[in-house]
Design an enzyme around this catalytic site. Structure first.
Site, mmCIF file in Angstrom:
data_model
loop_
_atom_site.group_PDB
_atom_site.id
_atom_site.type_symbol
_atom_site.label_atom_id
_atom_site.label_comp_id
_atom_site.label_asym_id
_atom_site.label_seq_id
_atom_site.Cartn_x
_atom_site.Cartn_y
_atom_site.Cartn_z
ATOM 1 N N HIS A 46 1.636 4.452 -2.807
ATOM 2 C CA HIS A 46 1.714 5.903 -2.628
ATOM 3 C C HIS A 46 3.093 6.398 -3.086
ATOM 4 O O HIS A 46 3.215 7.461 -3.694
ATOM 5 C CB HIS A 46 1.560 6.278 -1.148
ATOM 6 C CG HIS A 46 0.155 6.229 -0.625
ATOM 7 N ND1 HIS A 46 -0.897 6.871 -1.244
ATOM 8 C CD2 HIS A 46 -0.362 5.650 0.491
ATOM 9 C CE1 HIS A 46 -1.999 6.666 -0.529
ATOM 10 N NE2 HIS A 46 -1.701 5.923 0.518
ATOM 11 N N HIS B 294 3.290 6.865 -6.717
ATOM 12 C CA HIS B 294 2.535 8.069 -7.100
ATOM 13 C C HIS B 294 3.432 9.310 -6.973
ATOM 14 O O HIS B 294 3.398 10.213 -7.799
ATOM 15 C CB HIS B 294 1.315 8.190 -6.175
ATOM 16 C CG HIS B 294 0.208 9.053 -6.689
ATOM 17 N ND1 HIS B 294 -0.909 9.322 -5.943
ATOM 18 C CD2 HIS B 294 0.035 9.727 -7.847
ATOM 19 C CE1 HIS B 294 -1.721 10.109 -6.633
ATOM 20 N NE2 HIS B 294 -1.164 10.376 -7.787
ATOM 21 N N HIS C 238 0.830 -1.205 0.000
ATOM 22 C CA HIS C 238 0.000 0.000 0.000
ATOM 23 C C HIS C 238 0.870 1.262 0.000
ATOM 24 O O HIS C 238 0.726 2.134 -0.859
ATOM 25 C CB HIS C 238 -0.915 -0.025 1.235
ATOM 26 C CG HIS C 238 -1.789 1.176 1.402
ATOM 27 N ND1 HIS C 238 -3.145 1.146 1.158
ATOM 28 C CD2 HIS C 238 -1.524 2.443 1.787
ATOM 29 C CE1 HIS C 238 -3.658 2.351 1.374
ATOM 30 N NE2 HIS C 238 -2.688 3.166 1.769
ATOM 31 N N GLU C 239 1.781 1.339 0.957
ATOM 32 C CA GLU C 239 2.625 2.535 1.053
ATOM 33 C C GLU C 239 3.543 2.657 -0.161
ATOM 34 O O GLU C 239 3.840 3.756 -0.618
ATOM 35 C CB GLU C 239 3.441 2.523 2.352
ATOM 36 C CG GLU C 239 2.602 2.544 3.634
ATOM 37 C CD GLU C 239 1.533 3.620 3.657
ATOM 38 O OE1 GLU C 239 1.736 4.698 3.044
ATOM 39 O OE2 GLU C 239 0.478 3.400 4.280
HETATM 40 ZN ZN ZN Z 1 -2.944 5.227 2.071
#
Ligand code: ZN
Length: 710
Positions: free
Chosen positions: A503, A506, A499-500
């Site tokens: 990010h 991104h 998940h991280e």
């Molecule tokens: Zn998040």
């Protein structure tokens, strides 16, 4: 770039102490490494040269510099243009951004009491600095002049977006108000920040106040060895050597509820948790809630919105409260049905156990564990050997390499702020530099905050020769193993790492000319798409086959185990979804009020939950007195708690696009990179999404993933 108005720091002070700018002298600023360009490879922070004492003078000087830039922009003798006003604003405050990002990241990952005290000292100063920019009339007059002629300017789409974002943030920051309104607006913000801090501080004290101290070994029945030794450590720390201490911190509470076979003790822990901030004493939060809600309504009305939710959602994908309720309603019915079914199954186990006749909220986790074992024959301990941290990290990086052709090269030569941190240079397949990624995976009690997050030391912006490459950081809180032992993660932790990292991509793959629009600076209900889509990869059978290898033998995870993971995906989804959705409804109900509530907050909450028909075996994920996401500014999720599920619609739909062909479909990956990861906030998120997907997202993939579609 214009400063963020709200929540500058995750921990801020109640006291408004203003520093004197005179304490910053010239000699200090000339030798202060924070005030010069970093002379390191890629310009990463030279951590070993940075001392805590440098920060205060650096902040003061950096704020002075930005103020100077602002005055120059506002006082420009030429007429306002996109270039001399909007573009200049976007490129302003670089020194402050540099100082602040180093400070903030260190304060979260490697802090000290002195550093925290400094953060508190700086917070009101930074908040005033932001106010002084937003409420600068000459500056706003220029921004407005450019905005008013935008039709005639023939701007490129990202320029148009930048103009709109800057104009809008000033209006939302109170720039368009009359003088008396501005005065009231400042006052409201000041009061709200104090109330929000008080709300959080009360909960910290509540969490400290409650301890379950066990003296009899028999009371540990059912608990796992790591739980017991952690509780013994906690007792030692509290000066209670030889006993066991449990707290209502979720990392202690949830495993206790899962494994303790002592029903009375589960009840005690659970009730302590759900009664936080609701004891009618000095730590009670109910009065604060009433005040916060009333002030938020007043502020929204000053800014021309009907409700606080309208104000918040205006800049989100959802746009209007109706759109949020519509999504919640679509999911609520199937979630509640599934939850009722689950409750029935759990109650049957409870009865069989001879523990009683009725399932209570503190029984849910305990019997859910039993059900998981019975139904799927899956225990977390079976999986861990296949999720050694280094294998998982490599797996996540490998997914990005397969999708986007990028490479990660460890750079042991680059400065780090802690020996457990690792640094990677990220490159295109042809070797071109993309950025730098720091990963800091281990927990460090007392100096690193809990949870997992992505942040940056420097954002990407600019183009061509003048391009600034991003420096990104991923933080997790995994237990550091004893020397020589492997770090074996749970499936949940694996998903967190992915998940991280999502990010992180991104931030890393951002290609925005403007800083204001770069990377993760997107709407709150869009920002979790790049992160949550990676969770799909983490547990996808094709991907598991690649990275999930036994830490000793190197053998890939057996097919049977992968199948168990797949099948158990529906496990407890009714509960998890209902508990979460109920909190989202509660958040929206609070923030769509047009007048301050006249009833007691708990009565208000009861009515809200009764309306949706939440069953008594489930307590809303956060009750109002400890719903920090929506009542603490540092969390910033007021009228926004729905964002996670909003983004789940997107990530499930986006991942379905890959599943239709191949999870590593390069063409689709290229489109995802171009339209989502690189685009940042350069266009409206729905426009971007449709460019990637060719259509609007549908909720079907999410319903399917949760097992709600049959
Ligand atoms: Zn998040």
């Amino acid at each position: 770039m214009i400063p963020k108005r709200f929540a500058l720091f995750s921990s801020v002070s109640v006291a408004f102490v203003f520093l004197s700018a005179a304490s910053c002298n010239r000699v200090e600023t000339e030798t202060n490494p924070l005030l010069a360009e970093f002379e390191t490879p890629f310009g990463v922070p030279p951590f070993e040269a940075i001392q805590l004492d440098y920060f205060k003078p650096a902040f003061l000087e950096a704020m002075r510099l930005e103020q100077q830039e602002i005055e120059k922009i506002a006082g420009n003798a030429g007429g306002p243009t996109f270039e001399n006003t909007i573009e200049k604003l976007d490129g302003s405050g670089l020194v402050l951004a540099r100082v602040q990002s180093v400070f903030q990241n260190l304060n979260e990952s490697a802090t000290s009491e002195r550093m925290q005290a400094l953060a508190k000292e700086l917070a009101p100063l930074l908040s005033k600095h932001a106010d002084d920019i937003y409420l600068n009339e000459a500056l706003f007059a220029r921004i407005k002049a450019v905005y008013d002629q935008r039709e005639a300017l023939n701007l490129e789409s990202s320029q148009d977006r930048l103009l709109e974002e800057i104009y809008r943030s000033f209006v939302r920051g109170g720039a368009g108000l009359t003088a008396p309104q501005k005065e009231r607006f400042r006052k409201i913000n000041e009061e709200l920040s104090l109330l929000s801090l008080q709300f959080g501080e009360n909960l910290l004290k509540e969490a400290k106040r409650f301890k379950l101290v066990l003296e009899d070994r028999a009371d540990l029945a059912g608990l796992t060895d790591p739980q017991i030794s952690a509780a013994a450590d906690a007792a030692k720390e509290a000066g209670l050597e030889g006993k066991w201490v449990f707290t209502i911190d979720k990392s202690s509470l949830i495993p206790f509820l899962q494994f303790s076979s002592k029903r009375e003790l589960r009840k005690k822990m659970f009730q302590a948790y759900v009664e936080q901030g609701n004891h009618g004493d000095e730590l009670d939060n109910k009065d604060l809630i009433k005040k916060i809600i009333a002030l938020r309504i007043e502020r929204a009305k000053i800014l021309g919105f009907e409700t606080h939710a309208d104000f918040v959602l205006d800049v989100n994908m959802a746009k209007k409260p109706e759109a949020v309720y519509e999504l919640l309603d679509k999911l609520w019915k199937p979630a509640l049905e599934a939850a009722k079914e689950e409750a029935g199954e759990l109650e049957a186990l409870l009865k069989k156990d001879g523990a009683g006749n009725e399932l209570e909220p503190w029984d849910w986790w305990f019997y859910a564990e039993k059900l998981r074992d019975k139904k799927y024959n899956l225990r977390e301990e079976e999986l861990r050997p296949y999720f050694e941290l280094e294998n998982v990290r490599k797996g996540a990086f490998d997914v990005a390499s397969r999708l986007y052709g990028i490479e990660f090269v460890e750079r042991k030569d680059l400065p780090r702020y802690h020996k457990d941190v690792r640094v990677f240079e990220v490159r295109e397949a042809d070797g071109e530099h993309i950025g730098v990624l720091y990963v800091d995976y281990y927990t460090r009690t007392g100096t690193k905050r809990g949870g997992a997050w992505m942040s940056s030391f420097r954002k990407q912006w600019g183009k061509g020769e003048g391009k600034t490459a991003p420096i990104i950081i991923n933080n997790c809180n995994f237990q550091k193993p004893a020397e020589g032992r492997p770090s074996l993660l749970s499936l949940d932790e694996v998903e967190t790492l992915f998940h991280e990292f999502g990010h992180g991509l991104h931030g890393l793959l951002s290609e925005s000319e403007y800083r204001t629009l770069s990377g993760t600076a997107v709407a709150r209900d869009f920002v979790e798409l790049p992160s949550q889509i990676m969770e799909n990869y983490a547990r996808d059978p094709e991907v598991l086959k690649i990275y999930a290898r036994h830490y000793e033998t190197g053998e890939p995870m057996p097919g049977g185990l992968i199948e168990k993971i797949e099948k158990s995906a529906y496990f407890n989804q009714g509960f998890a979804t209902a508990e979460y959705l109920a909190a989202s409804y509660l958040d929206m109900d609070w923030h769509t009020l047009e007048e301050p509530p006249t009833v007691d907050p708990m009565e208000f909450e009861n009515r809200s939950l009764k309306r949706i028909g939440l069953i008594p075996e489930i307590v809303v994920r956060y009750r109002s007195p400890y719903f920090q996401h929506i009542f603490s500014d540092a969390f910033g999720y007021s009228a926004g708690y729905y964002s996670y599920v909003w983004a789940q619609v997107l990530d499930a739909d986006a991942f379905a696009a890959f599943k239709e062909t191949d999870v590593f479909d390069r063409e689709k990956a290229a489109a995802f990179r171009k339209h989502i990861l690189s685009a940042g906030n350069t266009e409206d998120p729905m426009v971007l999404y449709k460019r990637f997907r060719g259509k609007e997202p549908s909720i079907d993939a999410l319903l399917h993933r949760k097992g709600f579609d049959n």
